[in-house]
Design a protein around this motif. Structure first.
Motif, PDB file in Angstrom:
ATOM      1  N   HIS A  23     -70.976  87.971   8.131  1.00  0.00           N
ATOM      2  CA  HIS A  23     -70.171  86.753   8.074  1.00  0.00           C
ATOM      3  C   HIS A  23     -69.702  86.491   6.645  1.00  0.00           C
ATOM      4  O   HIS A  23     -68.556  86.078   6.415  1.00  0.00           O
ATOM      5  CB  HIS A  23     -70.977  85.564   8.590  1.00  0.00           C
ATOM      6  CG  HIS A  23     -70.232  84.270   8.582  1.00  0.00           C
ATOM      7  ND1 HIS A  23     -69.037  84.091   9.242  1.00  0.00           N
ATOM      8  CD2 HIS A  23     -70.501  83.089   7.960  1.00  0.00           C
ATOM      9  CE1 HIS A  23     -68.603  82.847   9.047  1.00  0.00           C
ATOM     10  NE2 HIS A  23     -69.478  82.229   8.268  1.00  0.00           N
ATOM     11  N   ALA A  24     -70.580  86.761   5.677  1.00  0.00           N
ATOM     12  CA  ALA A  24     -70.218  86.560   4.272  1.00  0.00           C
ATOM     13  C   ALA A  24     -69.093  87.509   3.867  1.00  0.00           C
ATOM     14  O   ALA A  24     -68.176  87.133   3.122  1.00  0.00           O
ATOM     15  CB  ALA A  24     -71.439  86.773   3.379  1.00  0.00           C
ATOM     16  N   ILE A  25     -69.145  88.744   4.362  1.00  0.00           N
ATOM     17  CA  ILE A  25     -68.089  89.716   4.061  1.00  0.00           C
ATOM     18  C   ILE A  25     -66.763  89.254   4.644  1.00  0.00           C
ATOM     19  O   ILE A  25     -65.704  89.372   4.007  1.00  0.00           O
ATOM     20  CB  ILE A  25     -68.475  91.112   4.585  1.00  0.00           C
ATOM     21  CG1 ILE A  25     -69.614  91.696   3.730  1.00  0.00           C
ATOM     22  CG2 ILE A  25     -67.276  92.046   4.592  1.00  0.00           C
ATOM     23  CD1 ILE A  25     -70.147  93.019   4.236  1.00  0.00           C
ATOM     24  N   THR A  26     -66.806  88.717   5.856  1.00  0.00           N
ATOM     25  CA  THR A  26     -65.584  88.191   6.470  1.00  0.00           C
ATOM     26  C   THR A  26     -65.007  87.059   5.633  1.00  0.00           C
ATOM     27  O   THR A  26     -63.791  86.983   5.402  1.00  0.00           O
ATOM     28  CB  THR A  26     -65.875  87.699   7.897  1.00  0.00           C
ATOM     29  OG1 THR A  26     -66.340  88.798   8.688  1.00  0.00           O
ATOM     30  CG2 THR A  26     -64.629  87.102   8.527  1.00  0.00           C
ATOM     31  N   ARG A  27     -65.866  86.169   5.168  1.00  0.00           N
ATOM     32  CA  ARG A  27     -65.408  85.048   4.339  1.00  0.00           C
ATOM     33  C   ARG A  27     -64.839  85.542   3.016  1.00  0.00           C
ATOM     34  O   ARG A  27     -63.831  85.025   2.518  1.00  0.00           O
ATOM     35  CB  ARG A  27     -66.567  84.083   4.091  1.00  0.00           C
ATOM     36  CG  ARG A  27     -66.969  83.297   5.336  1.00  0.00           C
ATOM     37  CD  ARG A  27     -68.406  82.808   5.238  1.00  0.00           C
ATOM     38  NE  ARG A  27     -68.643  82.048   4.023  1.00  0.00           N
ATOM     39  CZ  ARG A  27     -69.830  81.998   3.410  1.00  0.00           C
ATOM     40  NH1 ARG A  27     -70.861  82.678   3.897  1.00  0.00           N
ATOM     41  NH2 ARG A  27     -69.985  81.266   2.325  1.00  0.00           N
ATOM     42  N   LEU A  28     -65.490  86.559   2.430  1.00  0.00           N
ATOM     43  CA  LEU A  28     -64.986  87.113   1.180  1.00  0.00           C
ATOM     44  C   LEU A  28     -63.609  87.733   1.390  1.00  0.00           C
ATOM     45  O   LEU A  28     -62.708  87.563   0.564  1.00  0.00           O
ATOM     46  CB  LEU A  28     -65.962  88.164   0.640  1.00  0.00           C
ATOM     47  CG  LEU A  28     -65.506  88.913  -0.614  1.00  0.00           C
ATOM     48  CD1 LEU A  28     -65.272  87.940  -1.767  1.00  0.00           C
ATOM     49  CD2 LEU A  28     -66.529  89.978  -1.005  1.00  0.00           C
ATOM     50  N   HIS A  29     -63.437  88.442   2.496  1.00  0.00           N
ATOM     51  CA  HIS A  29     -62.133  89.056   2.766  1.00  0.00           C
ATOM     52  C   HIS A  29     -61.052  87.986   2.892  1.00  0.00           C
ATOM     53  O   HIS A  29     -59.915  88.166   2.424  1.00  0.00           O
ATOM     54  CB  HIS A  29     -62.193  89.914   4.037  1.00  0.00           C
ATOM     55  CG  HIS A  29     -60.950  90.714   4.278  1.00  0.00           C
ATOM     56  ND1 HIS A  29     -59.875  90.220   4.987  1.00  0.00           N
ATOM     57  CD2 HIS A  29     -60.597  91.957   3.879  1.00  0.00           C
ATOM     58  CE1 HIS A  29     -58.918  91.128   5.028  1.00  0.00           C
ATOM     59  NE2 HIS A  29     -59.331  92.199   4.358  1.00  0.00           N
ATOM     60  N   GLU A  30     -61.381  86.857   3.506  1.00  0.00           N
ATOM     61  CA  GLU A  30     -60.413  85.766   3.622  1.00  0.00           C
ATOM     62  C   GLU A  30     -60.014  85.248   2.243  1.00  0.00           C
ATOM     63  O   GLU A  30     -58.841  84.966   1.987  1.00  0.00           O
ATOM     64  CB  GLU A  30     -61.014  84.628   4.458  1.00  0.00           C
ATOM     65  CG  GLU A  30     -61.195  84.975   5.938  1.00  0.00           C
ATOM     66  CD  GLU A  30     -61.941  83.891   6.694  1.00  0.00           C
ATOM     67  OE1 GLU A  30     -62.297  82.866   6.068  1.00  0.00           O
ATOM     68  OE2 GLU A  30     -62.172  84.064   7.901  1.00  0.00           O
TER      69      GLU A  30
END
Length: 209
Positions: A23-30
């Protein structure tokens, strides 16, 4: 959303094995995608020939590359700035790389010393033109005689023809670091050759007087 991400995302969230890492990786990508879009929008004048959907594709590619770079360099983060500020810069860099590559897409990368740009300056005096001509002739001799074929290609493309280093790295299937090293070695050789002819100071030398 970006403000929320900036306030909550940290380097520890992205460590292997961290709870909620995906989830953190997804947020970072955003966050990185937002940064890439911002940078491309800022440079919109240079993208007038690119369709809107292609601009968005460039932003996504930049965000993808920035994400991989951030995850690969987590141990380099020293806390001098907020983590998201540090990560944001990767997206800005990658967006610039993507833009330069797109601008050079389909353009010839000139590597031949015979295709040098013109150096003439109509504002020079006769004496300056003579001195300038001697320097250019000596530089040509040094490039042809002192540099390896690869060093000649890199020096001509980067120093003389203004090819962006990331574009040249892609065309030659190498890295920016390798090209920087080649360019440094080529310049050192050329300075030594010109110094031998009295046209430049040796590397590390001091001016007379």
């Amino acid at each position: 959303m970006t403000a929320t991400l900036s306030a909550t995302l940290s380097v520890d969230d992205l460590r292997p094995g961290a709870p909620g890492r995906d989830h953190a990786i997804t947020r970072l990508h955003e966050l990185l995608l937002s940064a890439a879009r911002f940078e491309l929008s800022r440079r919109r004048a240079a993208l007038s020939y690119v369709r809107g959907e292609e601009v968005d594709d460039l932003a996504n590619q930049a965000a993808d590359d920035a994400l991989m770079a951030v995850l690969g360099k987590l141990d380099d983060y020293r806390g001098a700035s907020r983590f998201t500020t540090w990560a944001y810069k990767f997206a800005l860099l990658e967006a610039g790389v993507r833009l330069r590559r797109r601008a050079w897409q389909g353009r010839e990368v000139v590597l031949d010393p015979a295709s040098w740009p013109g150096f003439a300056d109509s504002g020079e005096s006769a004496q300056q033109q003579v001195e300038h001509g001697e320097l250019v002739a000596a530089l040509r001799r040094a490039i042809e005689g002192a540099l390896t074929p690869h060093q000649r290609q890199v020096f001509v493309a980067l120093a003389l023809n203004g090819v962006p280093i990331d574009v040249l790295a892609e065309r030659l299937d190498t890295t920016r670091g390798a090209l920087y090293k080649t360019l440094h070695d080529a310049r050192r050789k050329l300075r030594a050759e010109l110094a031998a002819e009295g046209l430049a100071r040796p590397e590390g030398g001091q001016a007379d007087g």
